[in-house]
Write an enzyme that holds these catalytic residues in place. Structure first.
Site, short mmCIF file in Angstrom:
data_model
loop_
_atom_site.label_atom_id
_atom_site.label_comp_id
_atom_site.label_asym_id
_atom_site.label_seq_id
_atom_site.Cartn_x
_atom_site.Cartn_y
_atom_site.Cartn_z
N ASP A 24 -80.64 46.03 -39.30
CA ASP A 24 -81.96 46.62 -39.37
C ASP A 24 -81.55 46.34 -41.18
O ASP A 24 -80.73 46.65 -41.18
CB ASP A 24 -82.73 46.67 -39.19
CG ASP A 24 -83.98 46.07 -38.69
OD1 ASP A 24 -84.35 45.40 -38.92
OD2 ASP A 24 -85.08 47.26 -38.23
N ASN A 72 -87.51 37.31 -32.57
CA ASN A 72 -87.15 37.12 -33.70
C ASN A 72 -87.97 35.73 -33.52
O ASN A 72 -87.55 35.02 -35.13
CB ASN A 72 -85.67 37.03 -34.38
CG ASN A 72 -85.53 38.57 -34.64
OD1 ASN A 72 -84.41 38.64 -33.95
ND2 ASN A 72 -85.95 39.22 -34.96
C1 IPE Z 1 -84.02 44.36 -34.11
O1 IPE Z 1 -84.73 44.59 -35.30
C2 IPE Z 1 -83.50 43.11 -33.98
C3 IPE Z 1 -82.12 42.70 -34.86
C4 IPE Z 1 -81.85 43.53 -35.48
C5 IPE Z 1 -80.98 41.67 -34.81
P1 IPE Z 1 -86.13 43.66 -35.63
O2 IPE Z 1 -87.02 43.85 -36.98
O3 IPE Z 1 -86.37 42.33 -35.83
O4 IPE Z 1 -86.95 44.67 -35.05
P2 IPE Z 1 -88.43 45.27 -35.16
O5 IPE Z 1 -89.06 43.90 -34.94
O6 IPE Z 1 -88.30 46.08 -36.38
O7 IPE Z 1 -88.60 46.33 -34.26
C1 IPE Z 2 -82.14 42.32 -39.68
O1 IPE Z 2 -83.41 42.22 -40.54
C2 IPE Z 2 -81.57 40.68 -39.41
C3 IPE Z 2 -82.59 39.79 -37.98
C4 IPE Z 2 -83.76 40.71 -37.07
C5 IPE Z 2 -82.22 38.45 -37.54
P1 IPE Z 2 -84.43 42.44 -40.40
O2 IPE Z 2 -84.94 40.80 -40.99
O3 IPE Z 2 -85.38 42.38 -39.70
O4 IPE Z 2 -85.09 43.11 -41.19
P2 IPE Z 2 -85.74 43.51 -42.07
O5 IPE Z 2 -86.02 44.66 -41.17
O6 IPE Z 2 -87.03 43.16 -41.94
O7 IPE Z 2 -85.86 44.56 -43.12
MG MG Z 3 -86.16 44.61 -39.04
#
Ligand code: IPE
Ligand code: IPE
Ligand code: MG
Length: 246
Positions: A24, A72
Site C-alpha cells: 500500500d 479497487n
Molecule cells: C489494499 O489497499 C489493496 C491493495 C494493496 C491491493 P487499499 O488502498 O485498497 O485499501 P484501503 O482502501 O486503504 O483499505
Molecule cells: C496500493 O497503493 C496499490 C493498490 C491498491 C492497487 P494505493 O493506490 O492504495 O496507494 P494509496 O493508499 O492511495 O497511497
Molecule cells: Mg491504499
C-alpha cells in the site's frame, strides 16, 4: 505450520515460511512527488522483483502480494484501466526473469471480471513456471477475502447438492480446500506498508494466526533491508496459537 521441515528455512532459524504483503501507499508516494497516481503504481511494481528475489535469503518459501482488491474497482476508470494495463505489461516483461529465478507464480482472486488478454497472460505465466519451486509467489488480483469465502461456499454447496460431500464432513480442514489458496500454507507474517493498520479484506480465513507488521514506509520505498529486518524480528515472536507456553 512448521518451518523446520523445509531445507530453505533451516538456513534461517525462525524464518516466516509464508509472508503476505499488502503493498500500500503507491498513490501517496506519487502525490508527494506531484505526479499522477499511476506513476506510483509503476514505481511499486518495480519493487516486487527485489523482494521476490530476497525470499530465499530470509528463508521465505511463500510470498503472497496483494495487487488489486475486489474493492479497487471503485477507483476512477483511468486508474483501474492503468492498473490493468500495468498488470499485463508486468507479466509480459517479468516472465523470463521469474522463470530464470526459479519462481513459481500463482494467482488468487476471481478472474471473471478481468479482460481476456490479462487472463491468458496469467494462465501462461502459471503454466510456464509450474515446475519451479525456489520461491512460491502468489499474486492476489481481483482478490477479496469475503468474495473468496463466498465463492468457496458456492462450490462447497454444489458438492453437497451433487452428493460428493456430506455436510457432517465440513470442518476446518475441509473448507480451506475450496479456497483459492488451497495449495498454500497459512501466512505466518502479514506486512502492510504505508501506515494503515487494517487488513482491507486480505486473506481473512488464512491469517487467523498470522503475526502482523504495520510499517510507515510507502510501498515504492520498501527495500530488501527492511524486508530482512521484519523477517528477523518475526523469529523473536512468541506464537502461542491459543496455548500456554511451556
Ligand atoms: C489494499 O489497499 C489493496 C491493495 C494493496 C491491493 P487499499 O488502498 O485498497 O485499501 P484501503 O482502501 O486503504 O483499505
Ligand atoms: C496500493 O497503493 C496499490 C493498490 C491498491 C492497487 P494505493 O493506490 O492504495 O496507494 P494509496 O493508499 O492511495 O497511497
Ligand atoms: Mg491504499
Amino acid at each position: 505450520m512448521s518451518a523446520a521441515s523445509s531445507p530453505t528455512s533451516e538456513l534461517v532459524s525462525g524464518a516466516p515460511r509464508h509472508v503476505a504483503i499488502i503493498m500500500d501507499g503507491n498513490g501517496r508516494w506519487a502525490t508527494q512527488r506531484g505526479r499522477p497516481r499511476l506513476f506510483g503504481h509503476h514505481a511499486g511494481a518495480k519493487r516486487v522483483r527485489e523482494i521476490v528475489e530476497a525470499c530465499p535469503d530470509f528463508g521465505v518459501e511463500y510470498l503472497t502480494i496483494f495487487a488489486f482488491s475486489t474493492e479497487n474497482w471503485k477507483r476512477t476508470q483511468v486508474e483501474v484501466a492503468g492498473l490493468m494495463s500495468l498488470f499485463r505489461r508486468y507479466i509480459a516483461k517479468e516472465t523470463r526473469a521469474l522463470k530464470a529465478e526459479g519462481v513459481r507464480v500463482r494467482f488468487i482472486g476471481d478472474r471473471v471480471r478481468l479482460d481476456a488478454k490479462l487472463i491468458r497472460l496469467m494462465t501462461e505465466l502459471e503454466q510456464e513456471t509450474e515446475t519451479n519451486s525456489r520461491v512460491n509467489l502468489t499474486i492476489a488480483l481481483n482478490y477479496g477475502g469475503r468474495d473468496e469465502v463466498a465463492r468457496a461456499t458456492q462450490r462447497l454447496a454444489q458438492d453437497v447438492a451433487s452428493g460428493l460431500l456430506d455436510p457432517d464432513e465440513i470442518d476446518e480442514e475441509t473448507l480451506p480446500r475450496y479456497l483459492d489458496t488451497r495449495v498454500l500454507p497459512d501466512p505466518d507474517l502479514v506486512i502492510r506498508t504505508s501506515g494503515e493498520a487494517r487488513i482491507s479484506n486480505f486473506l481473512l480465513w488464512q491469517s487467523a494466526y498470522a503475526e502482523y507488521e504495520f510499517i510507515d514506509t510507502l510501498w515504492p520505498d520498501f527495500s530488501k533491508a527492511e524486508f530482512g529486518a521484519l523477517c528477523a524480528s518475526f523469529g523473536g515472536r512468541d506464537r502461542r496459537f491459543g496455548g500456554v507456553k511451556k
